[in-house]
Design a protein around this motif. Structure first.
Motif, mmCIF file in Angstrom:
data_model
loop_
_atom_site.group_PDB
_atom_site.id
_atom_site.type_symbol
_atom_site.label_atom_id
_atom_site.label_comp_id
_atom_site.label_asym_id
_atom_site.label_seq_id
_atom_site.Cartn_x
_atom_site.Cartn_y
_atom_site.Cartn_z
ATOM 1 N N MET A 1 0.731 -1.332 -0.044
ATOM 2 C CA MET A 1 -0.082 0.222 0.111
ATOM 3 C C MET A 1 0.899 1.097 0.011
ATOM 4 O O MET A 1 1.947 1.532 0.854
ATOM 5 N N LYS A 2 0.711 2.213 -0.975
ATOM 6 C CA LYS A 2 1.343 3.362 -0.978
ATOM 7 C C LYS A 2 0.769 4.472 -0.820
ATOM 8 O O LYS A 2 1.141 5.680 -1.196
ATOM 9 N N GLY A 3 -0.547 4.715 0.161
ATOM 10 C CA GLY A 3 -1.083 5.609 0.290
ATOM 11 C C GLY A 3 -2.307 6.077 -0.864
ATOM 12 O O GLY A 3 -2.347 5.204 -1.826
ATOM 13 N N GLY A 4 -2.973 7.004 -0.769
ATOM 14 C CA GLY A 4 -3.990 7.469 -1.473
ATOM 15 C C GLY A 4 -5.336 6.557 -1.557
ATOM 16 O O GLY A 4 -5.645 5.727 -0.400
ATOM 17 N N PHE A 5 -6.263 6.765 -2.668
ATOM 18 C CA PHE A 5 -7.479 6.028 -2.695
ATOM 19 C C PHE A 5 -7.307 4.596 -2.204
ATOM 20 O O PHE A 5 -8.115 4.212 -1.603
ATOM 21 N N VAL A 6 -6.315 3.832 -3.008
ATOM 22 C CA VAL A 6 -6.413 2.250 -2.745
ATOM 23 C C VAL A 6 -6.311 2.159 -1.196
ATOM 24 O O VAL A 6 -6.874 1.199 -0.553
ATOM 25 N N THR A 7 -5.400 2.569 -0.535
ATOM 26 C CA THR A 7 -5.290 2.636 0.947
ATOM 27 C C THR A 7 -6.338 2.908 1.554
ATOM 28 O O THR A 7 -6.802 2.040 2.560
ATOM 29 N N ALA B 1 -7.534 -2.436 14.996
ATOM 30 C CA ALA B 1 -7.543 -2.025 13.756
ATOM 31 C C ALA B 1 -6.426 -0.964 14.005
ATOM 32 O O ALA B 1 -5.348 -0.725 12.955
ATOM 33 N N MET B 2 -6.344 0.209 15.042
ATOM 34 C CA MET B 2 -5.398 1.254 14.919
ATOM 35 C C MET B 2 -4.183 1.148 15.067
ATOM 36 O O MET B 2 -3.311 1.481 14.223
ATOM 37 N N PRO B 3 -3.668 0.194 15.950
ATOM 38 C CA PRO B 3 -2.205 -0.067 15.909
ATOM 39 C C PRO B 3 -1.663 -0.764 14.634
ATOM 40 O O PRO B 3 -0.519 -0.508 14.352
ATOM 41 N N LEU B 4 -2.648 -1.389 13.885
ATOM 42 C CA LEU B 4 -2.109 -2.098 12.627
ATOM 43 C C LEU B 4 -2.114 -0.935 11.451
ATOM 44 O O LEU B 4 -1.078 -1.092 10.673
ATOM 45 N N VAL B 5 -3.076 -0.188 11.354
ATOM 46 C CA VAL B 5 -3.075 0.899 10.554
ATOM 47 C C VAL B 5 -1.925 1.861 10.818
ATOM 48 O O VAL B 5 -1.403 2.386 10.016
ATOM 49 N N ILE B 6 -1.338 1.917 11.874
ATOM 50 C CA ILE B 6 -0.404 2.923 12.295
ATOM 51 C C ILE B 6 0.846 2.461 11.818
ATOM 52 O O ILE B 6 1.807 2.823 11.151
ATOM 53 N N SER B 7 0.886 0.983 12.168
ATOM 54 C CA SER B 7 2.401 0.203 11.692
ATOM 55 C C SER B 7 2.400 0.268 10.308
ATOM 56 O O SER B 7 3.714 0.170 9.770
ATOM 57 N N ILE B 8 1.243 -0.208 9.747
ATOM 58 C CA ILE B 8 1.356 -0.300 8.183
ATOM 59 C C ILE B 8 1.812 1.023 7.577
ATOM 60 O O ILE B 8 2.639 1.025 6.579
ATOM 61 N N THR B 9 0.949 2.228 8.037
ATOM 62 C CA THR B 9 1.465 3.477 7.249
ATOM 63 C C THR B 9 2.826 3.916 7.461
ATOM 64 O O THR B 9 3.394 4.435 6.562
ATOM 65 N N GLN B 10 3.031 3.692 8.790
ATOM 66 C CA GLN B 10 4.544 4.128 9.076
ATOM 67 C C GLN B 10 5.518 3.278 8.525
ATOM 68 O O GLN B 10 6.615 3.769 8.016
ATOM 69 N N GLY B 11 5.280 2.012 8.260
ATOM 70 C CA GLY B 11 6.022 1.156 7.481
ATOM 71 C C GLY B 11 6.268 1.626 6.019
ATOM 72 O O GLY B 11 7.359 1.457 5.370
ATOM 73 N N CYS B 12 5.239 2.283 5.562
ATOM 74 C CA CYS B 12 5.271 2.793 3.967
ATOM 75 C C CYS B 12 5.767 4.006 4.160
ATOM 76 O O CYS B 12 5.732 4.595 2.926
ATOM 77 N N GLY B 13 5.965 4.684 5.176
ATOM 78 C CA GLY B 13 6.770 6.013 5.044
ATOM 79 C C GLY B 13 5.656 7.113 4.899
ATOM 80 O O GLY B 13 5.940 8.123 4.695
ATOM 81 N N LEU B 14 4.554 6.710 5.326
ATOM 82 C CA LEU B 14 3.360 7.882 5.294
ATOM 83 C C LEU B 14 2.943 8.348 6.757
ATOM 84 O O LEU B 14 3.321 7.845 7.858
ATOM 85 N N ASN B 15 2.499 9.525 6.555
ATOM 86 C CA ASN B 15 1.871 9.981 7.884
ATOM 87 C C ASN B 15 0.640 9.266 8.188
ATOM 88 O O ASN B 15 -0.342 9.121 7.579
ATOM 89 N N PRO B 16 0.640 8.541 9.326
ATOM 90 C CA PRO B 16 -0.553 7.844 9.920
ATOM 91 C C PRO B 16 -1.792 8.426 10.543
ATOM 92 O O PRO B 16 -2.790 7.707 10.543
ATOM 93 N N ILE B 17 -1.567 9.820 10.705
ATOM 94 C CA ILE B 17 -2.775 10.497 11.399
ATOM 95 C C ILE B 17 -3.940 10.313 10.317
ATOM 96 O O ILE B 17 -5.167 9.947 10.820
ATOM 97 N N PRO B 18 -3.982 11.065 9.107
ATOM 98 C CA PRO B 18 -4.998 10.673 8.283
ATOM 99 C C PRO B 18 -5.726 9.415 8.189
ATOM 100 O O PRO B 18 -6.981 9.559 8.026
#
Length: 473
Positions: free
Chosen positions: A361-367, A391-408
């Motif tokens: 996942m690279k962010g954006g619509f698909v994510t 879900a919340m810890p998974l979303v945070i770890s996934i987005t941070q692992g992809c180099g994304l800002n997890p907040i949105p």
């Protein structure tokens, strides 16, 4: 239901369970217990929708299957059947019986019809907005448990006793269920699931999260969701469709009512007292930390059995009351909680999360689409709070692992965590206990679920791209 058709539905339930235990990908659900937990959910969902046995009977499947297949510790499953919310529902049900015994239910029904009018569209919008606004600042289970009996009293007064087979009555109860779920998204005070999310946001940022920030960032989402839900609800309702007689008719019936009796006043005072104390717990929890909403309703229910009328006769006698209590309501609610426990304690939810985390996942619509879909469907089979915790810890770890800002993406996940439409789990068990058919709930629920996922994916993706505040706290 014909005997042959019923037998087919009875057999399909365990067959689905067996197929899922064998056929679910072992690479994702490596342990048998995780596959069995998913199979249990599907078996319950199928029986709830097709109805070959009573809904309350289906609610005991988690106990029976866990006893055989040992998916998790039995005590954690059994505890759901004595959950605090079950006591709240029991207390509310007893107070509702007192309305019937004193005639207060008739007075409440006529009053609401006189004030709101008998237009079905107006009624649907009223019940939706009332439930949604209250759920924004109060626990949605309390809101649903107090509003649903009022609506049922009104429906019974106009002759809609058979809610299961009455589309109009079913639509009103379904509207309340939708609204109490949606309203919780408006503020962190809407439920424990939002407080779980706030806690994770504070861990990410290392600073206190202001509740006003939540309200501002979810405002455009709430506006869109309210419009979608209301338009979906009234889409097949004609402008001329009415509940019973005209508004003038109910005004005339109201004027014909006798002055409120002592018994009616006692029933009303107990209901108002229980509701106010449940809704204002934050004002006295420091003094009475153990007096939670569930226990407030139980105490008021106990008091109802102590009261007598002017002749000295008891208003409420257990022998007469027990047959009017909606026991199935409590078991259906408990069954949904128990199913969620199996999913979480068996490791099925964690296994699904780990699989999703491996997706590129690279962010954006698909994510956004994936996060919304998974969290919304998880909320349908387990409690909103349990979904948030997983879900919340998974979303945070996934987005941070992809180099994304997890907040949105945490905000996006919150939308899915708060919304669920298809199955009689969590607060949706309450209207089902009062007669709403799970088959009707599923039939309407899958349509609005698809609609919400598509539209919210677009809206959240646009906010992510064009509204900088959506990516901050």
């Amino acid at each position: 239901m014909k005997s042959r058709k019923r037998i087919i539905h009875l057999l399909i339930g365990p067959l689905l369970f067996a197929l899922l235990c064998v056929c679910l990908p072992h690479s994702v659900f490596t342990e048998f217990e995780t596959r069995a937990a998913v199979g249990t959910i599907i078996w319950m969902a199928y029986w709830w929708v097709t109805g070959p046995v009573d809904y309350a009977v289906t609610a005991f499947l988690p106990i029976a299957l866990n006893a055989i297949f040992r998916m998790t510790d039995m005590s954690s499953v059994i505890s759901n059947y004595a959950d605090e919310t079950i006591l709240l529902l029991l207390g509310a049900s007893i107070i509702s019986v007192m309305w019937e015994n004193t005639g207060l239910d008739k007075r409440i029904a006529i009053t609401f019809l006189r004030l709101i009018g008998s237009s079905l569209r107006t009624q649907l919008v009223f019940w939706f907005m009332l439930a949604a606004v209250l759920s924004a600042v109060l626990p949605n289970a309390v809101v649903c448990a107090t509003i649903t009996p009022i609506a049922v009293a009104m429906l019974k007064y106009i002759g809609m006793d058979d809610i299961k087979n009455n589309k109009t009555a079913s639509k009103i109860l379904l509207t309340i269920a939708y609204a109490t779920g949606l309203g919780g998204l408006a503020s962190p005070l809407g439920g424990a699931m939002n407080l779980v999310t706030v806690d994770y946001i504070q861990k990410i940022t290392g600073k206190e999260y202001m509740y006003s920030s939540w309200v501002v960032r979810f405002l455009p989402i709430m506006i869109v969701l309210i419009l979608i839900n209301i338009l979906f609800t009234i889409r097949d309702v004609k402008r001329t469709e009415m509940l019973g007689g005209s508004k003038e008719y109910f005004v005339a019936r109201y004027k014909e009512l006798e002055p409120m009796s002592y018994e009616e006043k006692a029933a009303l005072i107990l209901f108002v007292l229980a509701t106010v104390l449940a809704f204002t717990r934050q004002l006295y929890q420091g003094i009475l930390p153990g007096l939670k909403p569930a226990y407030v309703f139980i105490i008021c229910a106990i008091v109802s059995f102590l009261l007598t009328n002017k002749k000295g006769e008891r208003i409420m006698v257990w022998k007469n009351v027990q047959g009017k209590i909606i026991w199935g309501l409590m078991y259906i609610f408990a069954g949904g909680l128990a199913a969620g426990t199996l999913i979480n304690k068996s490791g099925a939810a964690e296994a699904l999360g780990e699989y999703i985390s491996k997706l590129d996942m690279k962010g954006g619509f698909v994510t956004v689409f994936i996060i919304l879909t998974v969290t919304l469907l998880m909320s349908d089979v387990t409690s909103n709070t349990a979904t948030a915790a997983v879900a919340m810890p998974l979303v945070i770890s996934i987005t941070q692992g992809c180099g994304l800002n997890p907040i949105p993406y945490v905000y996006v996940a919150s939308v899915g965590v708060n919304l669920s439409y298809m199955l009689p789990t969590s607060i949706r068990a309450i209207p089902v206990g009062y007669g709403l058919s799970p088959k009707y709930m599923f039939k309407e629920g899958w349509k609005i679920t698809v609609l919400i996922i598509v539209i919210m994916s677009i809206v959240c993706a646009l906010l992510l791209k064009y509204w900088p505040a959506f990516s901050t706290v």
